[in-house]
Design a protein around this motif. Structure first.
Motif, mmCIF file in Angstrom:
data_model
loop_
_atom_site.group_PDB
_atom_site.id
_atom_site.type_symbol
_atom_site.label_atom_id
_atom_site.label_comp_id
_atom_site.label_asym_id
_atom_site.label_seq_id
_atom_site.Cartn_x
_atom_site.Cartn_y
_atom_site.Cartn_z
ATOM 1 N N LYS A 27 15.086 -12.359 10.973
ATOM 2 C CA LYS A 27 15.688 -11.112 10.515
ATOM 3 C C LYS A 27 17.067 -11.397 9.923
ATOM 4 O O LYS A 27 17.835 -12.187 10.477
ATOM 5 N N ALA A 28 17.366 -10.749 8.813
ATOM 6 C CA ALA A 28 18.621 -10.967 8.095
ATOM 7 C C ALA A 28 19.559 -9.786 8.304
ATOM 8 O O ALA A 28 19.285 -8.675 7.842
ATOM 9 N N VAL A 29 20.666 -10.043 9.005
ATOM 10 C CA VAL A 29 21.715 -9.053 9.227
ATOM 11 C C VAL A 29 22.883 -9.433 8.324
ATOM 12 O O VAL A 29 23.235 -10.617 8.231
ATOM 13 N N MET A 30 23.503 -8.447 7.659
ATOM 14 C CA MET A 30 24.621 -8.755 6.767
ATOM 15 C C MET A 30 25.899 -8.085 7.238
ATOM 16 O O MET A 30 25.871 -6.967 7.763
ATOM 17 N N GLY A 31 27.021 -8.785 7.045
ATOM 18 C CA GLY A 31 28.335 -8.241 7.350
ATOM 19 C C GLY A 31 29.069 -7.879 6.078
ATOM 20 O O GLY A 31 29.039 -8.640 5.098
ATOM 21 N N THR A 32 29.719 -6.705 6.048
ATOM 22 C CA THR A 32 30.515 -6.329 4.884
ATOM 23 C C THR A 32 31.737 -7.237 4.771
ATOM 24 O O THR A 32 32.268 -7.721 5.767
ATOM 25 N N LEU A 33 32.181 -7.484 3.541
ATOM 26 C CA LEU A 33 33.302 -8.381 3.279
ATOM 27 C C LEU A 33 34.619 -7.701 3.647
ATOM 28 O O LEU A 33 34.847 -6.536 3.300
ATOM 29 N N THR A 34 35.479 -8.432 4.324
ATOM 30 C CA THR A 34 36.717 -7.869 4.865
ATOM 31 C C THR A 34 37.829 -7.844 3.811
ATOM 32 O O THR A 34 37.799 -8.585 2.831
#
Length: 416
Positions: A331-338
Motif C-alpha cells: 500500500k502506498a501512503v503519501m505525505g504532503t510536502l512541508t
C-alpha cells in the motif's frame, strides 16, 4: 457406538487442522528491522554556500578510513537471531571486510560485555564485496528487543571512502577491535555507514512500513541520542500504543535525494526495488519526497544548473511508484510536502509547484492514504513557513520538535 466413533474421527480431523493453524500463528520468520539506504554523494561544497565553519569541516572530503568502524543501530523489531547486511552497492572497487561483529549496545559506541558475536559470511570470517553488491552475514543467535540498540563493527584493512553527507555518527579505531567492548583511541567520524540493513528472526513477525524520502526522512544523524526523524517517532508511538499493533518502521531516507534525478543517492524511481520492494515483510510504503526536485529545478547552489522542473513529470514519477508498490502488494501512503519559505532553494515559482503537488496528493485519490505533514508543521500565522519552534534554523529541515510533531500526526489506523 457408530455415532460416537464418527464424532471421535471428526474431532481428530479438526485437531489435525487446528495444530498447524496454531503453529502458524506463532511462526518464526526473518524480516528487515533496520535500513540505511546506500548512497554516494558526488558533490563539492561551493565556496559561496553559507555554512557554519563546524558544518563545513564535518562535510569536507576526507581520505579513506582504515581500522575498525563501529556503528550504533536501533532495530524496529525484536527477535532471537540477527543477520547484518553490508553494502558496496555504490562502490567502484572491491571492499574487503577482514572481520566483523555484532553485539548489544551499552553506553555510546560501547558493547554490552559478553554480547559481542563474530560475524561470518558463508562460514568465512573475511569477505570481499564486489562493486555494486551487498553481502548478508550468516545468522547469529542474539536476543534483541523492539527499539533495542546494536553495535556493529567492521575491520577495514584497505580503506573505505566515507562521504560526510552520509550524516551518520560512527566510531573509528585503529586495527582490528571488532571483538573489543570499547574501542581504544577511537574518534567519532561522520559518513554513510557500510551497514545497510539488519534482519531479525522471531515469532509473530510484524508487518513492515518503509519510509521512502529525502533528508527530512533520513534517520542518520551526526550525533548519538538525536531523534532519528519522524519514522523513529512513529515507531515509538507504535511500541507505546496500548493495542501494540504488529508494525515495524524502517527508514529508507537519503539526504538530498530526489524522485526523478540521481545525484545524492539514486533517484527514488531507480532505488524503489532495492530499498522498498525487496524488504521482507513490507506492507506499506510512506512516500514523502519531492521538495528537492522542486527546490533544485533550474539554477541551484547545491546542484548547479538543471532543467526546470515540470510538475507533471514529478506527479508521473509518483504515479509510477504507486503502481510499482501495488504490483508488489504494497500500500502506498503519501505525505504532503512541508513548507520551505526562507530556505536558500525557495522562490515564489517553486512555492506554486509545491502547492500544486500537495493539491494532487490531497485530492487525486491515487495514494492509498495521505498524511498531511504540511499541516502538521506549518506556521498557522504564515502557512508558507515552518512553525518557528519546528524550524531547525535553515527553514526547510524540521527541528527535533518538528520531527516529533510529524510522527505524532500520523493516524495509526492507516496501517490496520
Amino acid at each position: 457406538m457408530a455415532a460416537i466413533r464418527y464424532a471421535r474421527l471428526v474431532a481428530a480431523g479438526l485437531l489435525l487442522f487446528a495444530v498447524p493453524a496454531a503453529a502458524q500463528s506463532n511462526r518464526e520468520a526473518w524480516i528487515d528491522a533496520y535500513q540505511s539506504s546506500p548512497a554516494d554523494y558526488d558533490f563539492v561544497i561551493p565556496k559561496e554556500m553559507k555554512l557554519p565553519p563546524e558544518t563545513r569541516e564535518r562535510l569536507r572530503d576526507r581520505p579513506p578510513v582504515t581500522g575498525t568502524l563501529r556503528m550504533r543501530i536501533a532495530v524496529a523489531a525484536g527477535g532471537r537471531e540477527v543477520r547484518i547486511r553490508l553494502t558496496n552497492e555504490d562502490g567502484t572497487a572491491p571492499l574487503t571486510i577482514a572481520a566483523a561483529s555484532v553485539g548489544l549496545a551499552a553506553t555510546g559506541f560501547d558493547a554490552r560485555p559478553g554480547t559481542l558475536h563474530k560475524l561470518s559470511f558463508g562460514g568465512a570470517d573475511r569477505v570481499t564485496i564486489a562493486p555494486g553488491a551487498p553481502v548478508l552475514s550468516d545468522p547469529v543467535e542474539l536476543s534483541v528487543q523492539v527499539l533495542g540498540d546494536l553495535v556493529v563493527s567492521v575491520h577495514i584493512p584497505q580503506g573505505l571512502k566515507l562521504k560526510g553527507f552520509g550524516n551518520a555518527a560512527m566510531a573509528m579505531g585503529e586495527g582490528d577491535q571488532t571483538l573489543s567492548p570499547a574501542l581504544s583511541g577511537a574518534d567519532t567520524i561522520i559518513g554513510r555507514p557500510p551497514v545497510s540493513g539488519v534482519m531479525v528472526r522471531g515469532a509473530n513477525p510484524p508487518r513492515v512500513i518503509v519510509a521512502l524520502g529525502d533528508s527530512i526522512t533520513d534517520g542518520n544523524r551526526p550525533a548519538l541520542g538525536q531523534l532519528h526523524g519522524w519514522p523513529e517517532r512513529l515507531q515509538q508511538r507504535i511500541a507505546a500504543s496500548p493495542k501494540r499493533p504488529a508494525l515495524a518502521v524502517i527508514n529508507a531516507g537519503i539526504g538530498g535525494n530526489r524522485v526523478l534525478s540521481t545525484s545524492w543517492g539514486k533517484a527514488a524511481l531507480a532505488r524503489f526495488d532495492r530499498d522498498v520492494a525487496r524488504i521482507r515483510g513490507v506492507s506499506h510504503v510512506i512516500l514523502f519526497e519531492g521538495i528537492n526536485d522542486i527546490g533544485n529545478g533550474g539554477s541551484s547552489t547545491m546542484f548547479g544548473t538543471n532543467p526546470p522542473l515540470d510538475v507533471n513529470d514529478l506527479i508521473a514519477g509518483y504515479r509510477q511508484i504507486i503502481a510499482r508498490a501495488h504490483a508488489a502488494n504494497i500500500k502506498a501512503v503519501m505525505g504532503t510536502l512541508t513548507p520551505f519559505q526562507g530556505a536558500t532553494s525557495y522562490s515564489e515559482a517553486r512555492e506554486v509547484q509545491r502547492q500544486a503537488v500537495n493539491r494532487w496528493i490531497r485530492t487525486s485519490g491515487e495514494p492509498d492514504a495521505v498524511i498531511d505533514f504540511d499541516k502538521a508543521v506549518r506556521d498557522p500565522a504564515v502557512p508558507l513557513k515552518l512553525r518557528p519552534d519546528y524550524d531547525s534554523g535553515d527553514h526547510i529541515h524540521p527541528s527535533e520538535a518538528g520531527y516529533r510533531a510529524m510522527g505524532d500526526s500520523i493516524d495509526l489506523a492507516l496501517f490496520r
